[in-house]
Design an enzyme around this catalytic site. Structure first.
Site, PDB file in Angstrom:
ATOM      1  N   GLU A  92       0.841  -1.206   0.000  1.00 18.07           N
ATOM      2  CA  GLU A  92       0.000   0.000   0.000  1.00 18.07           C
ATOM      3  C   GLU A  92       0.872   1.252   0.000  1.00 18.07           C
ATOM      4  OE1 GLU A  92      -3.125  -0.381  -0.626  1.00 18.07           O
ATOM      5  OE2 GLU A  92      -2.832  -2.536  -0.427  1.00 18.07           O
ATOM      6  N   TRP A  95       1.764   1.809  -3.438  1.00 19.44           N
ATOM      7  CA  TRP A  95       0.731   2.464  -4.260  1.00 19.44           C
ATOM      8  C   TRP A  95       0.835   3.978  -4.139  1.00 19.44           C
ATOM      9  CZ3 TRP A  95      -1.804   0.764  -8.196  1.00 19.44           C
ATOM     10  CH2 TRP A  95      -2.099  -0.592  -8.301  1.00 19.44           C
ATOM     11  N   TRP A 123     -21.383  11.613 -19.428  1.00 21.74           N
ATOM     12  CA  TRP A 123     -21.830  11.771 -18.038  1.00 21.74           C
ATOM     13  C   TRP A 123     -23.309  12.145 -18.030  1.00 21.74           C
ATOM     14  CZ3 TRP A 123     -18.464   9.625 -15.064  1.00 21.74           C
ATOM     15  CH2 TRP A 123     -17.104   9.715 -15.345  1.00 21.74           C
ATOM     16  N   ASN A 160     -10.746   2.817   3.262  1.00 19.75           N
ATOM     17  CA  ASN A 160     -10.398   2.657   1.841  1.00 19.75           C
ATOM     18  C   ASN A 160     -11.434   1.844   1.057  1.00 19.75           C
ATOM     19  OD1 ASN A 160      -8.519   2.771  -0.486  1.00 19.75           O
ATOM     20  ND2 ASN A 160      -8.462   0.557  -0.171  1.00 19.75           N
ATOM     21  N   TRP A 178     -16.033  11.936 -12.214  1.00 17.92           N
ATOM     22  CA  TRP A 178     -15.124  11.675 -11.095  1.00 17.92           C
ATOM     23  C   TRP A 178     -14.525  12.972 -10.553  1.00 17.92           C
ATOM     24  CZ3 TRP A 178      -9.999  13.143 -11.695  1.00 17.92           C
ATOM     25  CH2 TRP A 178      -9.591  13.437 -13.015  1.00 17.92           C
ATOM     26  N   TRP A 201      -9.475   8.243  -7.699  1.00 15.78           N
ATOM     27  CA  TRP A 201     -10.662   8.605  -8.489  1.00 15.78           C
ATOM     28  C   TRP A 201     -10.547   8.143  -9.931  1.00 15.78           C
ATOM     29  CZ3 TRP A 201     -15.430   9.559  -7.163  1.00 15.78           C
ATOM     30  CH2 TRP A 201     -15.677   9.916  -5.845  1.00 15.78           C
TER      31      TRP A 201
END
Ligand SMILES: Cc1cc2nc3c(=O)[nH]c(=O)nc-3n(C[C@H](O)[C@H](O)[C@H](O)COP(=O)(O)OP(=O)(O)OC[C@H]3O[C@@H](n4cnc5c(N)ncnc54)[C@H](O)[C@@H]3O)c2cc1C
Length: 295
Positions: A92, A95, A123, A160, A178, A201
């Site tokens: 993590e 990331w 959208w 998360n 987003w 996102w």
């Protein structure tokens, strides 16, 4: 409907500024939580993650310090190679590094999709802003989504797994860009971080690097039942539903009327009905993705 609490009231539980607190959190996490981290990190009803994100964001602790402490602990305790929990935790941290790498090389990604094709994504219109507001306030009628959005509002932090669920809901169920979600997180998260927020996102919207495949549309009921099996997380943040049994807490609209009455729930009055139908929203999202020809 949502109690008008001061947003900053819950901050203290999430993050007290300072390097000392960051080191303390890291030590406690490594000593007590790594054994189960690999599986428990997905459970929003448990306190199973490090809670280091705001400390990392504000530079009160660095990824190299975390890396070194994790390895030192493993060698001290003779657990070598690192146990699964520690390995997963360091993944993590990796990331986060990847997020910074992407932001450095693609500095326009906080506003622009990495995959340019997504500029044409159809959208949905939300002229009055009603759907976005329902999402922001935790009034979508999907308990796991509402619990997450309220946790964010009251504490400045969200688990998360639930960040992924609420993000998927915004971009796929409501089909709102987003960028609206990223902006709301940016304004409300204590750990708001341009690199990690953008990565999260764009991953959720399917337009980033290593993004969630377009057909992966988190079903909010299934996610709730899988990761909050007793409904404790929902009970904490959506007290209107607290008296419902686990079987219905993630789908109150399926509960028998007498049960709702006994639990003090009147759908459409003290808790909303779902603002979109899951199956219909899913089909529309899939059609929108297909129209982009990104498959
Ligand atoms: C839509 C979305 C938006 C997000 N926005 C942010 C943000 O603004 N700031 C932020 O710090 N994190 C963000 N994340 C990533 C992640 O949710 C948080 O880092 C994590 O919940 C923080 O809790 P923790 O410190 O207990 O995590 P732990 O599970 O203890 O993880 C340890 C550390 O690894 C890093 N990390 C963990 N998961 C990720 C991830 N998916 N991407 C990047 N780094 C990660 C964080 O620095 C975290 O503190 C976002 C995720 C999503 C899906």
């Amino acid at each position: 409907m949502l109690p008008n609490l001061n947003w900053a009231n819950g901050f203290a539980k999430t993050w007290s500024p300072g390097e000392e607190g960051a080191q303390k959190r890291l030590k406690e996490f490594l000593a007590k939580k790594t054994a189960d981290y690999d599986s428990a990190r997905d459970r929003p009803d448990e306190d199973a993650t490090s809670g280091l994100s705001a400390h990392l964001h504000f530079g009160e602790i660095g990824p190299r310090q975390i890396w070194a402490a994790a390895h030192a602990l493993s060698q001290d305790s003779g657990v070598f190679p690192l146990n699964n929990g520690v390995q997963r935790f360091l993944t993590e941290i990796g990331w986060r590094e990847f997020a910074y790498h992407l932001l450095y090389h693609f500095p326009n990604t906080p506003n622009q999709p990495l995959r340019e094709k997504f500029n044409e994504f159809p959208w949905a219109a939300d002229r009055t802003g009603e759907k976005l507001r329902a999402w922001q306030r935790g009034l979508t009628g999907y308990p796991i989504v509402d619990a997450g959005m309220r946790q964010l509002w009251h504490t400045g932090w969200m688990h998360n797994r639930v960040r992924m669920v609420v993000a998927s809901f915004l971009v796929k169920h409501l089909r709102l860009s987003w960028t609206h979600g990223a902006a709301w997180f940016w304004d409300t998260l204590v750990d708001a971080d341009l690199a990690s927020n953008t990565l999260g996102w764009q991953w959720s919207a399917g337009c980033g690097a290593d993004a969630a495949p377009y057909f992966r549309i988190f079903a909010p009921v299934t996610q709730g039942e899988k990761f909050d099996p007793k409904g404790e997380y929902v009970r904490r943040w959506v007290p209107e539903l607290a008296k419902l049994p686990p079987k219905f807490i993630h789908k109150p609209w399926e509960a028998p009327i007498e049960m709702l009455a006994q639990a003090g729930v009147t759908l459409g009055e003290n808790y909303p009905r779902p603002i979109v139908d899951h199956a219909k929203a899913r089909a529309e999202a899939l059609a929108a993705f297909k129209s982009l020809r990104v498959l």
